[in-house]
Design a protein around this motif. Structure first.
Motif, PDB file in Angstrom:
ATOM      1  N   TYR A  93      27.917  -3.568   9.190  1.00 59.57           N
ATOM      2  CA  TYR A  93      26.003  -3.462   8.331  1.00 59.57           C
ATOM      3  C   TYR A  93      25.284  -4.791   8.275  1.00 59.57           C
ATOM      4  O   TYR A  93      23.839  -4.585   8.134  1.00 59.57           O
ATOM      5  N   GLU A  94      25.519  -6.079   8.243  1.00 60.13           N
ATOM      6  CA  GLU A  94      26.082  -7.544   8.782  1.00 60.13           C
ATOM      7  C   GLU A  94      24.415  -6.904  10.013  1.00 60.13           C
ATOM      8  O   GLU A  94      23.302  -7.911  10.346  1.00 60.13           O
ATOM      9  N   SER A  95      25.248  -6.345  11.131  1.00 62.90           N
ATOM     10  CA  SER A  95      24.063  -6.087  12.343  1.00 62.90           C
ATOM     11  C   SER A  95      22.828  -4.908  12.587  1.00 62.90           C
ATOM     12  O   SER A  95      22.232  -5.604  12.808  1.00 62.90           O
ATOM     13  N   ILE A  96      23.047  -4.754  11.400  1.00 61.00           N
ATOM     14  CA  ILE A  96      22.107  -3.830  11.104  1.00 61.00           C
ATOM     15  C   ILE A  96      21.454  -3.938   9.847  1.00 61.00           C
ATOM     16  O   ILE A  96      20.009  -3.420  10.085  1.00 61.00           O
ATOM     17  N   GLN A 142      21.605  -5.436   6.816  1.00 66.35           N
ATOM     18  CA  GLN A 142      22.244  -4.920   5.195  1.00 66.35           C
ATOM     19  C   GLN A 142      23.158  -5.659   5.223  1.00 66.35           C
ATOM     20  O   GLN A 142      24.146  -5.472   4.659  1.00 66.35           O
ATOM     21  N   PRO A 143      23.047  -7.120   4.426  1.00 68.67           N
ATOM     22  CA  PRO A 143      23.801  -8.096   4.077  1.00 68.67           C
ATOM     23  C   PRO A 143      24.219  -8.027   2.593  1.00 68.67           C
ATOM     24  O   PRO A 143      25.400  -7.958   2.664  1.00 68.67           O
ATOM     25  N   GLN A 144      23.368  -7.277   1.482  1.00 71.20           N
ATOM     26  CA  GLN A 144      23.838  -7.171   0.290  1.00 71.20           C
ATOM     27  C   GLN A 144      25.148  -6.108   0.671  1.00 71.20           C
ATOM     28  O   GLN A 144      26.217  -5.916  -0.316  1.00 71.20           O
ATOM     29  N   VAL A 145      24.991  -4.785   1.549  1.00 68.06           N
ATOM     30  CA  VAL A 145      26.505  -4.029   1.633  1.00 68.06           C
ATOM     31  C   VAL A 145      27.536  -4.596   2.172  1.00 68.06           C
ATOM     32  O   VAL A 145      28.039  -3.970   1.954  1.00 68.06           O
ATOM     33  N   ALA A 146      26.993  -5.346   3.152  1.00 68.70           N
ATOM     34  CA  ALA A 146      28.265  -6.309   4.074  1.00 68.70           C
ATOM     35  C   ALA A 146      28.967  -6.602   2.955  1.00 68.70           C
ATOM     36  O   ALA A 146      29.894  -6.585   3.166  1.00 68.70           O
ATOM     37  N   GLU A 147      27.991  -8.046   2.380  1.00 68.97           N
ATOM     38  CA  GLU A 147      29.018  -8.396   0.896  1.00 68.97           C
ATOM     39  C   GLU A 147      29.953  -7.733   0.246  1.00 68.97           C
ATOM     40  O   GLU A 147      31.106  -8.126  -0.177  1.00 68.97           O
ATOM     41  N   GLN A 148      29.384  -6.028   0.030  1.00 70.28           N
ATOM     42  CA  GLN A 148      30.092  -5.118  -0.798  1.00 70.28           C
ATOM     43  C   GLN A 148      31.213  -4.853  -0.191  1.00 70.28           C
ATOM     44  O   GLN A 148      32.420  -4.787  -0.759  1.00 70.28           O
ATOM     45  N   GLU A 149      30.888  -4.662   0.805  1.00 70.19           N
ATOM     46  CA  GLU A 149      32.347  -4.066   1.920  1.00 70.19           C
ATOM     47  C   GLU A 149      33.576  -5.519   2.197  1.00 70.19           C
ATOM     48  O   GLU A 149      34.242  -5.254   2.181  1.00 70.19           O
TER      49      GLU A 149
END
Length: 78
Positions: free
Chosen positions: A38-41, A43-50
């Motif tokens: 998600y970070e690579s595409i 979407q940092p918010q979703v990456a942080e949630q993961e």
């Protein structure tokens, strides 16, 4: 009397379907990989949630019930 209580406690953990230590660590690894994706595409918010979910799984894997399940769970041949 104490041994029977311990046995009952372990039996309850096994029958309740608690996730084992290794299963929780695998889940955490998958959440980390998803966070990287998600970070690579972008979407940092979703990456942080993961990554938060990964940390929760790692914290849960250190709890006594997860460790007991890991110790007493019957091993399956793959």
């Amino acid at each position: 009397m104490q041994k029977s209580n311990l046995f009952l406690l372990v039996l309850i953990f096994l029958l309740s379907g608690c996730a084992s230590n290794s299963e929780l660590n695998k889940r955490a690894d998958n959440h980390d990989k998803a966070g990287d994706y998600y970070e690579s595409i972008g979407q940092p918010q979703v990456a942080e949630q993961e990554r938060r979910m990964a940390q929760e799984d790692r914290d849960d894997s250190l709890k006594v019930d997860a460790i007991l399940v890991e110790i007493f769970k019957p091993k399956k041949d793959k």
